[in-house]
Design an enzyme around this catalytic site. Structure first.
Site: not given
Length: 408
Positions: A139, A224, A253
């Protein structure tokens, strides 16, 4: 006082239905505890999906935000600003990277990373070297490009045609990667710990081989670390535990501790391909966001904080194993540090959301990672007593779900 006219039912009236939020509306947080409109108190194991790495309203983050709020909010990238420069300097000093591009989210950081990978290949090897290799169950965001690189068809369905030149291999499968990579490959993109895909850790041999193959085929290795970065695994970034370095890394995040900010990190070798005018972000490098992120990095990049992540991981494992001894619902525990996954047994597949809702009824906030894994990504500085209290609530929720049975 909270506004009691702002109810969960109002969400259905005024919001696009792409989310389905829980029944409660949190209104206040402090540390690892959250209170809803009715004053009910919850232990937060969700952390805003690995975002609130220092809990809610950490005093040093609040102070940094308030101080910057009285100085400068926004300029645009026609100018630079001191907090952005300070944060970029800090990130390059602490990581493999030489250069930074600031964005507002993980999706935007990944968009920049994938564009840079293709542009670098175009500049140095020509337009035919454009293929990206990614992995199933990965993702990388919700833009059309990032959702195409992501390895979950459900997020692409209905949005086709999606960008081409992207191949998906099974994660941790060295032979499949060796078969897929070629001189046309511009980048191999991976999460060192797959988050949304079920909290799956990259095998060290697999990640080492990916680095070797990228070097062999003049491709870039893109990590990522939107979810795994900023202390989540016990290192500042997860790549540091694998003994290799990527060419590009995305981070977001936890970088802002709850304030929206993202960044793409890269090397002096690769960075020139994003020359003047090739990419941009209106809010990227925002002074408010960067002021907060500077403080987040300073707090997390402390040897004691990082060591404590691993100690707290053991508390979670001990507690989850004790729950499983009683109720036999998990097949295994996954993840690293305070990115914790508990995979459900086959009879509970598709029921992860039931465990989330049941835990909430006992004042513990958790997450899911797909329909078959419950996930926890709490504050890195969560007190031990909050871990114990949250696990007690989770155990009661598990007991409720088990009592009702898989078909309830």
């Amino acid at each position: 006082m909270t506004d009691q006219t702002l109810t969960r039912d109002l969400f259905n009236d005024v919001m696009v239905p792409n989310y389905n939020p829980q029944a409660i509306i949190p209104v206040r947080g402090k540390g690892s505890r959250v209170w809803d409109q009715q004053g009910n108190e919850f232990i937060d194991f969700a952390g805003g999906i690995a975002v609130n790495a220092l809990g809610h309203c950490h005093p040093r983050l609040v102070a940094a935000l308030k101080e910057q709020a009285d100085k400068l909010w926004h300029l645009s990238n026609v100018y630079t600003n001191e907090p952005a420069l300070a944060l970029a300097k800090k990130l390059t000093e602490l990581t493999f990277a030489d250069k930074v591009f600031f964005a507002n989210s993980g999706g935007e950081a990944n968009e920049a990373a994938f564009k840079l990978a293709r542009k670098y290949a175009y500049d140095h090897f020509g337009p035919e070297k454009n293929e990206i290799i990614s992995f199933t169950q990965s993702f990388h965001g919700r833009t059309l490009f990032t959702v195409s690189v992501g390895g979950q068809q459900k997020y692409r369905k209905g949005f086709e045609p999606v960008p081409g030149g992207i191949t998906h291999c099974p994660y941790n499968d060295i032979a499949a990667l060796e078969a897929a990579i070629s001189d046309k490959t511009c980048a191999v993109v991976m999460e060192p710990v797959q988050g949304e895909g079920g909290i799956i850790c990259g095998d060290p041999a697999f990640i080492k081989r990916a680095r070797e193959l990228c070097d062999q085929y003049n491709a870039l290795l893109v990590f990522d670390e939107v979810q795994s970065g900023m202390g989540r695994t016990g290192e500042l970034y997860a790549y540091m535990g694998y003994g290799i370095e990527p060419d590009i890394l995305s981070t977001a995040k936890a970088l802002g501790g709850g304030f929206p900010v993202g960044a793409m990190l890269t090397t002096d070798k690769v960075a020139p391909s994003l020359g003047f005018g090739t990419h941009g972000s209106t809010y990227g490098g925002n002074p408010l966001a960067c002021a907060v992120a500077n403080e987040v990095v300073d707090i997390i990049n402390d040897p004691q904080v990082l060591a404590d992540v691993l100690r707290k991981r053991q508390l979670f494992e001990d507690g989850l194993n004790a729950i499983n001894e009683k109720y036999q619902v998990f097949t295994e525990l996954r993840g690293k540090g305070l990115l914790v996954g508990a995979a459900l047994k086959p009879e509970w597949h598709g029921k992860a959301a039931k465990f989330l809702a049941a835990a909430r009824e006992h004042n513990t906030m958790i997450l899911v990672a797909g329909p078959n894994v419950i996930r926890m990504a709490p504050s890195l500085v969560i007190p031990d007593e909050d871990i114990k209290a949250g696990l007690a609530g989770l155990e009661k929720g598990v007991a409720d779900v088990v009592a009702a049975g898989p078909d309830a």
